[in-house]
Motif scaffolding. Structure first.
Motif, short mmCIF file in Angstrom:
data_model
loop_
_atom_site.label_atom_id
_atom_site.label_comp_id
_atom_site.label_asym_id
_atom_site.label_seq_id
_atom_site.Cartn_x
_atom_site.Cartn_y
_atom_site.Cartn_z
N LEU A 1 -41.77 -44.38 -13.24
CA LEU A 1 -43.00 -44.55 -14.01
C LEU A 1 -42.73 -44.40 -15.51
CD1 LEU A 1 -46.18 -44.78 -13.93
CD2 LEU A 1 -46.16 -42.29 -13.98
N LEU A 2 -42.01 -43.35 -15.88
CA LEU A 2 -41.71 -43.14 -17.29
C LEU A 2 -40.77 -44.20 -17.85
CD1 LEU A 2 -41.37 -39.26 -17.42
CD2 LEU A 2 -43.26 -40.66 -18.22
N ALA A 3 -39.78 -44.62 -17.06
CA ALA A 3 -38.88 -45.67 -17.52
C ALA A 3 -39.63 -46.99 -17.72
CB ALA A 3 -37.73 -45.85 -16.53
N GLY A 4 -40.51 -47.32 -16.79
CA GLY A 4 -41.29 -48.54 -16.93
C GLY A 4 -42.22 -48.49 -18.13
N MET A 5 -42.86 -47.35 -18.33
CA MET A 5 -43.75 -47.23 -19.49
C MET A 5 -42.96 -47.28 -20.79
SD MET A 5 -46.53 -44.49 -18.22
CE MET A 5 -48.13 -45.15 -18.62
N SER A 6 -41.76 -46.75 -20.78
CA SER A 6 -40.92 -46.81 -21.97
C SER A 6 -40.55 -48.26 -22.30
CB SER A 6 -39.65 -45.98 -21.76
OG SER A 6 -38.85 -46.02 -22.91
N LEU A 7 -40.22 -49.03 -21.29
CA LEU A 7 -39.91 -50.44 -21.51
C LEU A 7 -41.12 -51.21 -22.02
CD1 LEU A 7 -37.66 -51.27 -18.44
CD2 LEU A 7 -36.98 -51.20 -20.84
N VAL A 8 -42.28 -50.92 -21.46
CA VAL A 8 -43.51 -51.59 -21.90
C VAL A 8 -43.79 -51.24 -23.36
CG1 VAL A 8 -46.01 -51.63 -21.60
CG2 VAL A 8 -44.51 -51.85 -19.61
N CYS A 9 -43.68 -49.97 -23.72
CA CYS A 9 -43.94 -49.57 -25.11
C CYS A 9 -42.94 -50.22 -26.06
CB CYS A 9 -43.89 -48.05 -25.24
SG CYS A 9 -45.34 -47.23 -24.58
N TRP A 10 -41.65 -50.26 -25.69
CA TRP A 10 -40.66 -50.90 -26.53
C TRP A 10 -40.97 -52.39 -26.68
CZ3 TRP A 10 -37.13 -54.87 -25.96
CH2 TRP A 10 -36.22 -55.01 -27.01
N GLY A 11 -41.34 -53.05 -25.56
CA GLY A 11 -41.67 -54.48 -25.62
C GLY A 11 -42.89 -54.75 -26.48
N LEU A 12 -43.89 -53.90 -26.40
CA LEU A 12 -45.08 -54.10 -27.24
C LEU A 12 -44.76 -53.90 -28.72
CD1 LEU A 12 -47.83 -52.33 -25.09
CD2 LEU A 12 -47.55 -54.78 -25.50
N ARG A 13 -43.98 -52.87 -29.02
CA ARG A 13 -43.59 -52.65 -30.42
C ARG A 13 -42.76 -53.82 -30.94
NH1 ARG A 13 -42.64 -47.00 -32.63
NH2 ARG A 13 -44.27 -45.79 -31.65
N TRP A 14 -41.84 -54.30 -30.12
CA TRP A 14 -40.99 -55.42 -30.54
C TRP A 14 -41.84 -56.69 -30.70
CZ3 TRP A 14 -39.48 -60.01 -28.04
CH2 TRP A 14 -38.45 -60.68 -28.66
N GLY A 15 -42.76 -56.91 -29.75
CA GLY A 15 -43.61 -58.10 -29.81
C GLY A 15 -44.57 -58.09 -30.99
N TRP A 16 -45.01 -56.94 -31.41
CA TRP A 16 -45.93 -56.84 -32.53
C TRP A 16 -45.20 -56.76 -33.87
CZ3 TRP A 16 -49.20 -52.69 -29.69
CH2 TRP A 16 -50.08 -53.32 -28.81
N GLY A 17 -43.88 -56.80 -33.82
CA GLY A 17 -43.11 -56.77 -35.06
C GLY A 17 -43.04 -55.40 -35.71
N MET A 18 -43.34 -54.37 -34.94
CA MET A 18 -43.24 -53.01 -35.48
C MET A 18 -41.77 -52.61 -35.53
SD MET A 18 -46.42 -51.29 -33.42
CE MET A 18 -46.35 -49.72 -34.23
N GLU A 19 -41.47 -51.65 -36.34
CA GLU A 19 -40.09 -51.19 -36.44
C GLU A 19 -39.67 -50.56 -35.11
OE1 GLU A 19 -37.57 -47.84 -38.85
OE2 GLU A 19 -39.34 -48.68 -39.79
N THR A 20 -38.68 -51.11 -34.48
CA THR A 20 -38.21 -50.57 -33.20
C THR A 20 -36.72 -50.33 -33.28
OG1 THR A 20 -37.76 -52.75 -32.29
CG2 THR A 20 -39.95 -51.83 -31.88
N GLY A 21 -36.29 -49.38 -32.51
CA GLY A 21 -34.86 -49.16 -32.37
C GLY A 21 -34.33 -50.09 -31.29
#
Length: 174
Positions: free
Chosen positions: A120-140
């Motif tokens: 659950l936490l790994a999936g939510m982490s991937l979703v959050c990273w994908g949303l940040r990347w998709g919105w053009g926010m600064e992501t690692g």
């Protein structure tokens, strides 16, 4: 007590007679008064029967179901909030948040939380990273997020273990 009681005494004793806790002498006096007094007889006829006492086990199940539902909402909201903190200066608050989420997960799933929570936490982490990347926010980089997700999983599993051990330590015998 003789069978001749007044209306006030009858009204005082009537609830006790209806609940079955009055003495035999009081019950007989109220019955005798009701035969001779139409006002008190009408009052006794209008009295609603006491509500049924709920089954203790059913009431406990209903309370537990509601509490587990609340814990599940807290768990999901905490996971989203914690994953949203990843990659920011506030991500170290997750060292407090993730064990609390693990305890909430233990309350919902008991020991199954140890198997449910990491994916659950790994999936939510991937979703959050994908949303940040998709919105053009600064992501690692994605591997960095996955490392943090693994750390969060360990922290959450610590919370599961602590909650389980507290339950075991405080469990009543028999």
């Amino acid at each position: 007590m003789n069978g001749d009681i007044g209306c006030e005494i009858c009204r005082d004793l009537l609830p006790l007679v209806e609940d079955g806790v009055a003495s035999e002498e009081s019950r007989a006096a109220v019955q005798a008064h009701l035969q001779s007094c139409p006002t008190c007889r009408a009052l006794a006829g209008q009295a609603a029967p006491p509500p049924p006492v709920p089954d203790g086990a059913a009431l406990l199940r209903r309370v537990r179901r509601g509490t587990r539902g609340f814990a599940l909402v807290v768990l999901l909201a905490g996971a989203l909030f914690g994953m949203g903190l990843s990659g920011s200066m506030d991500m170290f608050y997750n060292s407090l948040l993730m064990p609390a989420m693990g305890a909430a997960a233990w309350f919902v799933w008991r020991w199954k939380a140890a198997a449910v929570l990491p994916p659950l936490l790994a999936g939510m982490s991937l979703v959050c990273w994908g949303l940040r990347w998709g919105w053009g926010m600064e992501t690692g980089p994605l591997p960095g997020y996955l490392i943090w997700a693994a750390i969060y999983c360990v922290l959450a599993l610590v919370g599961v273990a602590i909650a389980g051990l507290f339950h075991f330590a405080l469990k009543k015998e028999g």
